[in-house]
Design a protein around this motif. Structure first.
Motif, mmCIF file in Angstrom:
data_model
loop_
_atom_site.group_PDB
_atom_site.id
_atom_site.type_symbol
_atom_site.label_atom_id
_atom_site.label_comp_id
_atom_site.label_asym_id
_atom_site.label_seq_id
_atom_site.Cartn_x
_atom_site.Cartn_y
_atom_site.Cartn_z
ATOM 1 N N LEU A 286 0.809 -1.215 0.000
ATOM 2 C CA LEU A 286 0.000 0.000 0.000
ATOM 3 C C LEU A 286 0.844 1.266 0.000
ATOM 4 C CD1 LEU A 286 -2.822 -1.027 2.498
ATOM 5 C CD2 LEU A 286 -2.817 -1.182 0.003
ATOM 6 N N SER A 287 2.168 1.119 -0.022
ATOM 7 C CA SER A 287 3.039 2.292 0.006
ATOM 8 C C SER A 287 3.290 2.864 -1.386
ATOM 9 C CB SER A 287 4.375 1.948 0.665
ATOM 10 O OG SER A 287 5.108 1.037 -0.139
ATOM 11 N N SER A 288 2.919 2.146 -2.424
ATOM 12 C CA SER A 288 3.105 2.676 -3.780
ATOM 13 C C SER A 288 1.800 2.513 -4.546
ATOM 14 C CB SER A 288 4.241 1.953 -4.499
ATOM 15 O OG SER A 288 3.884 0.614 -4.755
ATOM 16 N N SER A 289 1.605 3.371 -5.541
ATOM 17 C CA SER A 289 0.395 3.266 -6.350
ATOM 18 C C SER A 289 0.692 3.605 -7.797
ATOM 19 C CB SER A 289 -0.701 4.176 -5.797
ATOM 20 O OG SER A 289 -0.310 5.527 -5.890
ATOM 21 N N HIS A 290 -0.106 3.088 -8.654
ATOM 22 C CA HIS A 290 -0.029 3.352 -10.087
ATOM 23 C C HIS A 290 -1.454 3.240 -10.619
ATOM 24 C CE1 HIS A 290 -0.116 -1.075 -10.357
ATOM 25 N NE2 HIS A 290 0.775 -1.010 -9.396
ATOM 26 N N LEU A 291 -2.243 4.266 -10.319
ATOM 27 C CA LEU A 291 -3.662 4.270 -10.608
ATOM 28 C C LEU A 291 -3.944 4.472 -12.088
ATOM 29 C CD1 LEU A 291 -4.780 6.580 -7.668
ATOM 30 C CD2 LEU A 291 -4.871 4.086 -7.763
ATOM 31 N N PHE A 292 -5.180 4.091 -12.495
ATOM 32 C CA PHE A 292 -5.706 4.546 -13.771
ATOM 33 C C PHE A 292 -5.898 6.049 -13.594
ATOM 34 C CE2 PHE A 292 -7.250 0.144 -13.880
ATOM 35 C CZ PHE A 292 -6.979 -0.206 -15.193
ATOM 36 N N ALA A 293 -5.121 6.866 -14.283
ATOM 37 C CA ALA A 293 -5.127 8.302 -14.041
ATOM 38 C C ALA A 293 -5.027 9.067 -15.349
ATOM 39 C CB ALA A 293 -3.967 8.671 -13.121
ATOM 40 N N ASN A 294 -5.249 10.380 -15.277
ATOM 41 C CA ASN A 294 -5.247 11.227 -16.471
ATOM 42 C C ASN A 294 -3.886 11.355 -17.132
ATOM 43 O OD1 ASN A 294 -7.939 11.950 -16.595
ATOM 44 N ND2 ASN A 294 -7.679 13.693 -15.240
ATOM 45 N N GLU A 295 -2.850 11.565 -16.339
ATOM 46 C CA GLU A 295 -1.557 11.952 -16.890
ATOM 47 C C GLU A 295 -0.506 10.874 -16.689
ATOM 48 O OE1 GLU A 295 -1.429 14.686 -18.645
ATOM 49 O OE2 GLU A 295 -3.449 15.293 -18.056
ATOM 50 N N GLY A 296 0.610 11.033 -17.368
ATOM 51 C CA GLY A 296 1.731 10.120 -17.206
ATOM 52 C C GLY A 296 1.595 8.876 -18.050
ATOM 53 N N LEU A 297 2.609 8.055 -17.986
ATOM 54 C CA LEU A 297 2.615 6.802 -18.737
ATOM 55 C C LEU A 297 1.790 5.757 -18.006
ATOM 56 C CD1 LEU A 297 6.388 6.646 -19.650
ATOM 57 C CD2 LEU A 297 4.488 7.323 -21.114
#
Length: 153
Positions: free
Chosen positions: A61-72
């Motif tokens: 839970l200390s890192s995340s890589h969400l479905f998000a608007n920006e970035g790769l």
């Protein structure tokens, strides 16, 4: 050439598997599939038309890589809904205090962007022409979630 028939499943990690299961079943309306065995406490697969949505308990839970608007990386995934259900879905999400980014009606497609409990960006897409809506219902409008109203653009 291989014939790709569609998306089999989309899977992602969630912070709290039980709360996410409740969100996707009670708010979105998906059901735990009988096609794939679920592993309570570890993962669930939910029926989403002919595709599946997998939710998996995150181990870190200390890192995340969400479905998000920006970035790769991943941006979002979309549920297909019938045009007649589009506005009702907005009201349903609002009733469940779901963050809506925006909704837009175009003559050929309608988009509703919103977020799950972990901040993953989701979409609901409707196809009014394919759904047989008459031309006078295929309008160009954008939804203002603050006033909970539509306006022409």
């Amino acid at each position: 050439m291989i014939n790709i028939q569609g998306i089999d499943h989309v899977a992602f990690n969630v912070r709290d598997l039980d709360k996410s299961l409740e969100f996707y079943t009670k708010v979105i309306g998906l059901k735990v599939t009988q096609r794939e065995p679920s592993k309570p406490g570890i993962e669930y697969f939910l029926d989403c038309g002919t595709s599946l949505l997998g939710i998996i308990q995150a181990k870190d839970l200390s890192s995340s890589h969400l479905f998000a608007n920006e970035g790769l990386g991943a941006n979002h995934f979309s549920f297909r809904v019938h045009s007649n259900d589009f506005e009702a879905m907005i009201k349903h999400l609002e009733a469940h205090h779901t963050k809506i980014e925006f909704a837009k009606k175009r003559p050929k497609s309608w988009s509703l962007y919103f977020y799950d409990l972990d901040g993953n960006k989701l979409e609901a897409t409707a196809w009014p022409l394919e759904d047989g809506l008459p031309e006078n219902k295929r309008v160009k409008e954008i939804y203002d979630s603050k006033t909970q109203s539509w306006k022409a653009y």
